[in-house]
Design an enzyme around this catalytic site. Structure first.
Site, PDB file in Angstrom:
ATOM      1  N   ARG A  66       0.822  -1.202   0.000  1.00 19.49           N
ATOM      2  CA  ARG A  66       0.000   0.000   0.000  1.00 19.49           C
ATOM      3  C   ARG A  66       0.865   1.265   0.000  1.00 19.49           C
ATOM      4  O   ARG A  66       0.482   2.274  -0.574  1.00 19.49           O
ATOM      5  CB  ARG A  66      -0.849  -0.024   1.282  1.00 19.49           C
ATOM      6  CG  ARG A  66      -2.167   0.639   1.148  1.00 19.49           C
ATOM      7  CD  ARG A  66      -3.058   0.334   2.298  1.00 19.49           C
ATOM      8  NE  ARG A  66      -2.343  -0.095   3.524  1.00 19.49           N
ATOM      9  CZ  ARG A  66      -2.964  -0.411   4.638  1.00 19.49           C
ATOM     10  NH1 ARG A  66      -4.285  -0.345   4.691  1.00 19.49           N
ATOM     11  NH2 ARG A  66      -2.301  -0.779   5.709  1.00 19.49           N
ATOM     12  N   LYS A  96      -0.270 -18.941   6.776  1.00 21.43           N
ATOM     13  CA  LYS A  96      -1.248 -19.109   7.844  1.00 21.43           C
ATOM     14  C   LYS A  96      -1.557 -17.740   8.456  1.00 21.43           C
ATOM     15  O   LYS A  96      -0.717 -16.836   8.325  1.00 21.43           O
ATOM     16  CB  LYS A  96      -0.725 -20.087   8.889  1.00 21.43           C
ATOM     17  CG  LYS A  96       0.478 -19.538   9.678  1.00 21.43           C
ATOM     18  CD  LYS A  96       0.652 -20.212  10.994  1.00 21.43           C
ATOM     19  CE  LYS A  96       1.500 -19.376  11.894  1.00 21.43           C
ATOM     20  NZ  LYS A  96       1.776 -19.785  13.195  1.00 21.43           N
ATOM     21  N   HIS A  99       5.968 -23.312   7.082  1.00 22.97           N
ATOM     22  CA  HIS A  99       7.423 -23.341   6.893  1.00 22.97           C
ATOM     23  C   HIS A  99       8.096 -24.511   7.612  1.00 22.97           C
ATOM     24  O   HIS A  99       9.204 -24.879   7.285  1.00 22.97           O
ATOM     25  CB  HIS A  99       8.065 -21.992   7.248  1.00 22.97           C
ATOM     26  CG  HIS A  99       8.012 -21.670   8.703  1.00 22.97           C
ATOM     27  ND1 HIS A  99       6.954 -21.013   9.274  1.00 22.97           N
ATOM     28  CD2 HIS A  99       8.878 -21.903   9.704  1.00 22.97           C
ATOM     29  CE1 HIS A  99       7.180 -20.874  10.560  1.00 22.97           C
ATOM     30  NE2 HIS A  99       8.342 -21.398  10.859  1.00 22.97           N
ATOM     31  N   LYS A 109      11.671 -27.523   6.413  1.00 18.58           N
ATOM     32  CA  LYS A 109      12.915 -27.735   7.166  1.00 18.58           C
ATOM     33  C   LYS A 109      13.601 -29.032   6.731  1.00 18.58           C
ATOM     34  O   LYS A 109      12.936 -30.040   6.469  1.00 18.58           O
ATOM     35  CB  LYS A 109      12.620 -27.779   8.673  1.00 18.58           C
ATOM     36  CG  LYS A 109      12.260 -26.398   9.186  1.00 18.58           C
ATOM     37  CD  LYS A 109      12.125 -26.372  10.665  1.00 18.58           C
ATOM     38  CE  LYS A 109      11.827 -24.972  11.143  1.00 18.58           C
ATOM     39  NZ  LYS A 109      12.970 -24.066  10.983  1.00 18.58           N
ATOM     40  N   GLU A 159       8.792 -21.901  22.626  1.00 17.79           N
ATOM     41  CA  GLU A 159       9.407 -20.603  22.314  1.00 17.79           C
ATOM     42  C   GLU A 159       9.788 -19.947  23.623  1.00 17.79           C
ATOM     43  O   GLU A 159       9.106 -20.129  24.632  1.00 17.79           O
ATOM     44  CB  GLU A 159       8.406 -19.723  21.578  1.00 17.79           C
ATOM     45  CG  GLU A 159       8.025 -20.260  20.211  1.00 17.79           C
ATOM     46  CD  GLU A 159       6.956 -19.387  19.556  1.00 17.79           C
ATOM     47  OE1 GLU A 159       7.310 -18.576  18.702  1.00 17.79           O
ATOM     48  OE2 GLU A 159       5.790 -19.515  19.932  1.00 17.79           O
ATOM     49  N   ASP A 173      -2.922 -21.033  16.751  1.00 21.30           N
ATOM     50  CA  ASP A 173      -1.727 -20.454  16.139  1.00 21.30           C
ATOM     51  C   ASP A 173      -0.660 -21.515  15.847  1.00 21.30           C
ATOM     52  O   ASP A 173       0.098 -21.366  14.894  1.00 21.30           O
ATOM     53  CB  ASP A 173      -1.139 -19.395  17.094  1.00 21.30           C
ATOM     54  CG  ASP A 173      -0.079 -18.533  16.421  1.00 21.30           C
ATOM     55  OD1 ASP A 173      -0.349 -18.056  15.303  1.00 21.30           O
ATOM     56  OD2 ASP A 173       1.003 -18.356  17.002  1.00 21.30           O
ATOM     57  N   HIS A 195       1.399 -26.206  12.577  1.00 17.45           N
ATOM     58  CA  HIS A 195       2.731 -26.794  12.709  1.00 17.45           C
ATOM     59  C   HIS A 195       2.733 -28.172  13.412  1.00 17.45           C
ATOM     60  O   HIS A 195       3.290 -29.135  12.899  1.00 17.45           O
ATOM     61  CB  HIS A 195       3.664 -25.868  13.489  1.00 17.45           C
ATOM     62  CG  HIS A 195       3.771 -24.491  12.920  1.00 17.45           C
ATOM     63  ND1 HIS A 195       3.846 -24.248  11.576  1.00 17.45           N
ATOM     64  CD2 HIS A 195       3.805 -23.270  13.508  1.00 17.45           C
ATOM     65  CE1 HIS A 195       3.936 -22.951  11.358  1.00 17.45           C
ATOM     66  NE2 HIS A 195       3.912 -22.332  12.521  1.00 17.45           N
ATOM     67  N   LYS A 208       4.641 -20.292  24.832  1.00 20.09           N
ATOM     68  CA  LYS A 208       5.506 -19.110  24.782  1.00 20.09           C
ATOM     69  C   LYS A 208       6.154 -18.921  26.139  1.00 20.09           C
ATOM     70  O   LYS A 208       5.634 -19.383  27.152  1.00 20.09           O
ATOM     71  CB  LYS A 208       4.664 -17.883  24.436  1.00 20.09           C
ATOM     72  CG  LYS A 208       3.984 -18.043  23.089  1.00 20.09           C
ATOM     73  CD  LYS A 208       3.937 -16.746  22.354  1.00 20.09           C
ATOM     74  CE  LYS A 208       3.486 -16.956  20.940  1.00 20.09           C
ATOM     75  NZ  LYS A 208       4.580 -17.105  19.995  1.00 20.09           N
TER      76      LYS A 208
END
Ligand code: NAD
Length: 493
Positions: A51, A154, A184, A188, A222, A241, A246, A341
């Site tokens: 944009r 995603k 992704h 791997k 994570e 998520d 995944h 997380k």
């Protein structure tokens, strides 16, 4: 050594959302690396669309700055950055409007009528709410044709209904054979090595079932929180998520039957069968958590509630669950999934834990461990086989754990850099290989299994448990394993 880089056909790649985080952090560095490796034709074109009203010159500068930031070594070691930048164009389009599309149409070299072998691909690195509109504008302005490919990121919907609506919106302009849904994790090296390990070796297949495997653990941990993405994340949570895409993909590749050949639909048919075999999960087999505020070594950070700016949030930043696959191969071998997380460290791995020997002839020892195959996705991709061995030397029969490196790094690929997943996946799009991309029915089947679980939380007004930042998650997740006489693998970098 003979070069193993097979150059791809010439292409025009349009990146929508070209000024965004994903484009700058992942897509442009991936393309630059393939350019350096000479896998990308020297005159392949990349057309950035976003944009922002920036000039082409300033856009190239922006790409240059970000390449210097995200792949400084590559930029330093090669003197062809300018050649790469020269192939980049920029067109400002607000995809809601009709301005700019004619310029894009003109910039494309490939079209339906000419047989010029230039692959045309559109990477939609934008908010999913824009997928449908971009797909229809590309058709309306006669930019996309029957051979064009479209790549999407995603989230592919937030439940089965929205995923179906999204797939239907894309299909009004593109056929399923043209749509590449990126996860992704599938790009791997070790994930692909898992398929080779399973299906190119006769050794494993007789062991790859519930007779010999006690359980499987899939961990995606994570160490960072949700800062910066709080608003998005709070509407999503770990289940949507991470698990829906995944972890589910990793579970499918581990559990699927051998496909008849390495062909996109043969592989994807087997993955869908796994998802359709998943049994409903009891709420007692799920642990959800939210991280607390922390102060680790003087480094203070907020809690999940503070990061999402919502003290009443009931969204999980951690989930652990026990999943049963109802088929002959896996009945009796649970798969334990966990992701979260602000955990102890960043670590993604699949652990295949084999059963104990049926009878132990050696004296009981605290060193005795069941064999395990650890497939590490990040950091430091590797596959390790943990076995028992005799401790060398005199002094009786003492057992110790010995780890075999199954990557055979020294013998087969010490001369190759491990590519980033995006490099492989983008090149696969240009080659027209859909094997590592998710098909519509796969995505929908995953949501159909997940929706009732999330509905159950809403109906029960279920509140996630607090857990310490820097820990392995809520204590109840440890209990999920302990009550079955098992324990989680350590979360270690
Ligand atoms: P971002 O907000 O950083 O960038 C969005 C881009 O879209 C910008 O270039 C912006 O100019 C463009 N854009 C927004 N509205 C537009 C419009 N009306 N017309 C034309 N362009 C418009 O987002 P991001 O982090 O780069 O993420 C892009 C997509 O990738 C999202 O769907 C996200 O969920 C997904 N994704 C991102 C990551 C990541 O690591 N960033 C990881 C996985 C998936």
């Amino acid at each position: 050594m003979v070069s193993r880089i097979i150059p791809v056909d010439n292409f025009d790649l349009v990146v929508f959302g070209a000024t965004g985080d994903l484009a700058m952090r992942k897509i442009f560095p991936a393309l630059y690396h393939r350019f350096i490796a000479q896998q990308m034709p020297a005159d392949a074109r990349i057309i950035g669309v976003a944009r922002s009203d920036v000039s082409e010159e300033n856009f190239r500068k922006l790409v240059q700055e970000n390449l210097q930031k995200f792949c400084p070594q590559s930029v330093k070691q090669h003197d062809n950055l300018q050649d790469f930048l020269n192939n980049i164009q920029y067109i400002s389009i607000d995809v809601h409007g009709d301005k700019g599309w004619a310029l894009l149409q003109k910039a494309m070299r490939a079209d339906d009528d000419t047989d010029n072998n230039i692959v045309q691909a559109f990477y939609l690195s934008v908010n999913p709410s824009l997928f449908g509109i971009i797909a229809s504008k590309l058709k309306q302005h006669h930019i996309a044709h029957k051979q064009s490919r479209i790549i999407i990121e995603k989230p592919f919907g937030t439940d089965a209904a929205s995923a179906k609506a999204l797939n239907a919106a894309l299909r009004t302009s593109f056929s399923e054979q043209q749509i590449y849904r990126i996860d992704h994790y599938l790009g791997k090296e070790t994930v692909q090595n898992l398929m080779v390990l399973r299906f190119a070796n006769a050794l494993w297949e007789p062991l790859w079932n519930s007779t010999h495997i006690d359980h499987v653990q899939i961990t995606v941990a994570e160490n960072i929180g949700v800062q910066g993405r709080g608003e998005y994340y709070d509407k999503s949570g770990a289940m949507r998520d991470m698990v829906q895409n995944h972890l589910m993909q990793l579970l499918c590749l581990t559990a699927m039957e051998p496909p008849s050949r390495f062909h996109p639909d043969a592989v994807r048919n087997e993955k869908v069968k796994v998802i359709e075999s998943l049994e409903p999960v009891a709420q007692t087999d799920i642990v959800r958590g939210q991280y607390l505020a922390s102060n680790i070594n003087g480094d203070a950070d907020g809690s999940y509630h503070q990061h999402v700016n919502n003290p009443d949030s009931m969204t999980e930043s951690y989930i652990a669950m026990k999943v049963n696959i109802g088929n002959w191969r896996w009945a009796g071998t649970p798969f334990y999934l966990r992701t979260g997380k602000k955990l102890r460290s960043r670590c993604s791995e699949i652990a295949i834990i084999f059963r104990e020997p049926p009878h132990m002839i050696f004296p009981k020892s605290s060193h005795q461990r069941a064999n395990s195959l650890i497939i590490r996705l990040q950091p430091n991709e590797k596959i390790d086989l943990h076995t028992m061995a005799k401790e060398a030397g005199l002094g009786g029969m003492r057992l110790t754990e010995a780890v075999l490196n199954m990557n055979f790094q020294d013998t087969i690929n010490n001369q190759l850099d491990v590519q980033d997943a995006y490099e492989r996946l983008i090149m696969d799009v240009i080659r027209g290989s859909q094997t590592l991309f998710m098909r519509d029915d796969e995505v929908e089947a995953a949501w159909e299994w997940i929706d009732p679980i999330i509905d159950g939380w809403h109906k029960a007004n279920h509140r996630p448990l607090p857990y310490e930042a820097g820990s392995a998650g809520p204590d109840d997740a440890l209990m999920l394993m302990h009550r079955d006489g098992r324990r989680w693998q350590e979360i270690e970098p």
